[in-house]
Motif scaffolding. Sequence first.
Motif, short mmCIF file in Angstrom:
data_model
loop_
_atom_site.label_atom_id
_atom_site.label_comp_id
_atom_site.label_asym_id
_atom_site.label_seq_id
_atom_site.Cartn_x
_atom_site.Cartn_y
_atom_site.Cartn_z
N GLY A 25 0.66 -1.19 -0.03
CA GLY A 25 0.16 0.02 -0.05
C GLY A 25 0.67 1.18 0.09
N ARG A 26 2.22 1.10 -0.27
CA ARG A 26 2.87 2.41 -0.32
C ARG A 26 3.11 2.93 -1.53
NH1 ARG A 26 8.32 1.15 1.83
NH2 ARG A 26 8.50 3.46 2.03
N LYS A 27 2.68 2.19 -2.79
CA LYS A 27 2.79 2.91 -3.98
C LYS A 27 1.53 3.20 -4.55
CE LYS A 27 4.56 1.67 -8.78
NZ LYS A 27 5.13 2.96 -9.10
N THR A 28 1.11 4.50 -4.78
CA THR A 28 -0.16 4.75 -4.91
C THR A 28 -0.23 5.42 -6.26
OG1 THR A 28 0.16 6.91 -4.05
CG2 THR A 28 -0.64 5.30 -2.46
N THR A 29 0.59 5.38 -7.13
CA THR A 29 0.61 5.76 -8.67
C THR A 29 1.54 4.94 -9.57
OG1 THR A 29 0.47 8.34 -8.07
CG2 THR A 29 0.94 7.77 -10.07
N GLU A 30 0.98 4.17 -10.39
CA GLU A 30 1.56 3.42 -11.26
C GLU A 30 1.84 4.09 -12.37
OE1 GLU A 30 3.21 -0.10 -13.28
OE2 GLU A 30 3.34 0.73 -11.32
N VAL A 31 3.24 4.01 -12.90
CA VAL A 31 3.69 4.65 -14.23
C VAL A 31 3.56 3.73 -15.49
CG1 VAL A 31 5.41 5.88 -15.41
CG2 VAL A 31 5.12 6.33 -13.00
N ARG A 32 2.84 4.05 -16.48
CA ARG A 32 2.94 3.35 -17.75
C ARG A 32 2.76 4.15 -19.04
NH1 ARG A 32 2.57 -2.45 -17.28
NH2 ARG A 32 2.70 -2.60 -14.96
N VAL A 33 3.44 3.46 -20.11
CA VAL A 33 3.61 4.33 -21.21
C VAL A 33 2.09 4.24 -21.98
CG1 VAL A 33 4.21 4.11 -23.90
CG2 VAL A 33 5.87 3.86 -22.01
N ASP A 76 6.59 15.27 -11.97
CA ASP A 76 6.58 16.74 -11.31
C ASP A 76 5.07 16.87 -10.93
OD1 ASP A 76 9.15 17.31 -11.43
OD2 ASP A 76 8.81 18.27 -13.44
N GLY A 77 4.18 16.29 -11.91
CA GLY A 77 2.63 16.52 -11.42
C GLY A 77 2.02 15.52 -10.40
N GLU A 78 2.64 14.28 -10.25
CA GLU A 78 2.07 13.31 -9.51
C GLU A 78 2.79 13.24 -8.06
OE1 GLU A 78 -0.58 11.86 -9.92
OE2 GLU A 78 -0.76 12.65 -11.78
N GLY A 79 4.10 13.72 -8.19
CA GLY A 79 5.06 13.85 -6.91
C GLY A 79 5.74 12.55 -6.79
N PRO A 80 7.04 12.36 -7.03
CA PRO A 80 7.68 11.29 -6.75
C PRO A 80 7.57 10.17 -5.67
CG PRO A 80 9.39 13.20 -7.19
CD PRO A 80 7.96 13.60 -6.86
N ALA A 81 7.17 10.48 -4.38
CA ALA A 81 6.76 9.83 -3.39
C ALA A 81 5.84 8.86 -3.66
CB ALA A 81 6.82 10.59 -1.98
N ASN A 82 4.62 9.36 -4.33
CA ASN A 82 3.55 8.61 -4.71
C ASN A 82 3.91 7.19 -5.76
OD1 ASN A 82 1.67 10.19 -3.07
ND2 ASN A 82 1.76 11.73 -4.52
N VAL A 83 4.91 7.67 -6.43
CA VAL A 83 5.24 6.64 -7.51
C VAL A 83 6.33 5.84 -6.97
CG1 VAL A 83 6.60 6.57 -9.84
CG2 VAL A 83 5.11 8.33 -9.44
N ARG A 89 13.50 11.68 -7.06
CA ARG A 89 12.85 11.91 -8.37
C ARG A 89 14.02 11.40 -9.56
NH1 ARG A 89 13.24 15.38 -12.43
NH2 ARG A 89 11.60 16.15 -13.56
N ASP A 90 15.10 11.80 -9.36
CA ASP A 90 16.13 11.51 -10.46
C ASP A 90 16.45 10.06 -10.62
OD1 ASP A 90 16.49 14.31 -10.87
OD2 ASP A 90 18.30 14.56 -9.95
N GLU A 91 16.35 9.41 -9.50
CA GLU A 91 16.64 7.80 -9.45
C GLU A 91 15.43 7.31 -10.12
OE1 GLU A 91 19.20 6.96 -5.27
OE2 GLU A 91 16.96 7.04 -5.27
N GLN A 92 14.25 7.74 -9.75
CA GLN A 92 13.09 7.18 -10.24
C GLN A 92 12.75 7.58 -11.97
OE1 GLN A 92 9.14 7.87 -8.47
NE2 GLN A 92 10.28 8.62 -6.77
N LEU A 93 13.20 8.64 -12.42
CA LEU A 93 13.30 9.05 -13.76
C LEU A 93 14.48 8.12 -14.65
CD1 LEU A 93 12.12 10.77 -15.79
CD2 LEU A 93 13.95 12.50 -15.56
N ALA A 94 15.61 7.80 -14.07
CA ALA A 94 16.57 6.90 -14.60
C ALA A 94 15.90 5.45 -14.48
CB ALA A 94 17.70 7.02 -13.83
N ASN A 95 15.36 5.11 -13.32
CA ASN A 95 14.73 3.68 -13.39
C ASN A 95 13.69 3.52 -14.44
OD1 ASN A 95 16.33 3.09 -11.28
ND2 ASN A 95 14.89 3.45 -9.93
N ILE A 96 12.67 4.75 -14.70
CA ILE A 96 11.54 4.52 -15.51
C ILE A 96 12.14 4.42 -17.18
CG2 ILE A 96 9.51 5.54 -16.32
CD1 ILE A 96 9.15 6.75 -13.68
#
Length: 119
Positions: A25-33, A76-83, A89-96
């Motif tokens: 329940g810690r990840k509340t926003t999923e990122v997809r293409v 930027d719109g959703e907030g990195p902590a939700n993703v 943020r920079d680690e997430q961008l690189a991972n995505i």
Amino acid sequence: MTETAAARIRELNLYRQYFDLVAAGRKTTEVRVKYPYLADLAEGDVIRFRIKGTDETCDVLVKQVNDYPDFEALLDGEGPANVNPTATRDEQLANIRAIYPPEKEALGALAIKIELLTP
């Protein structure tokens, strides 16, 4: 969604590290293409996340779907902590971007706000 309408269930694969965050329940926003097969994903749908090659699944309710031109705008719109609350943020961008190459990101990005469904 009306009471008589059955929720659509989508099955999507998820890497273990992200699956564990969703299941906790810690990840509340999923990122997809923004692939065509996700174009009609909507509030009220259910996503069954699966770790590829296993029987491990967890179900989430789609609360909202937001469309962004790229992953930077999404974070930027959703907030990195939700993703991903465990990465910057920079680690997430690189991972995505390691998962989705530039030609996939060019399709657009979806931020899928989710809520864990209890079994």
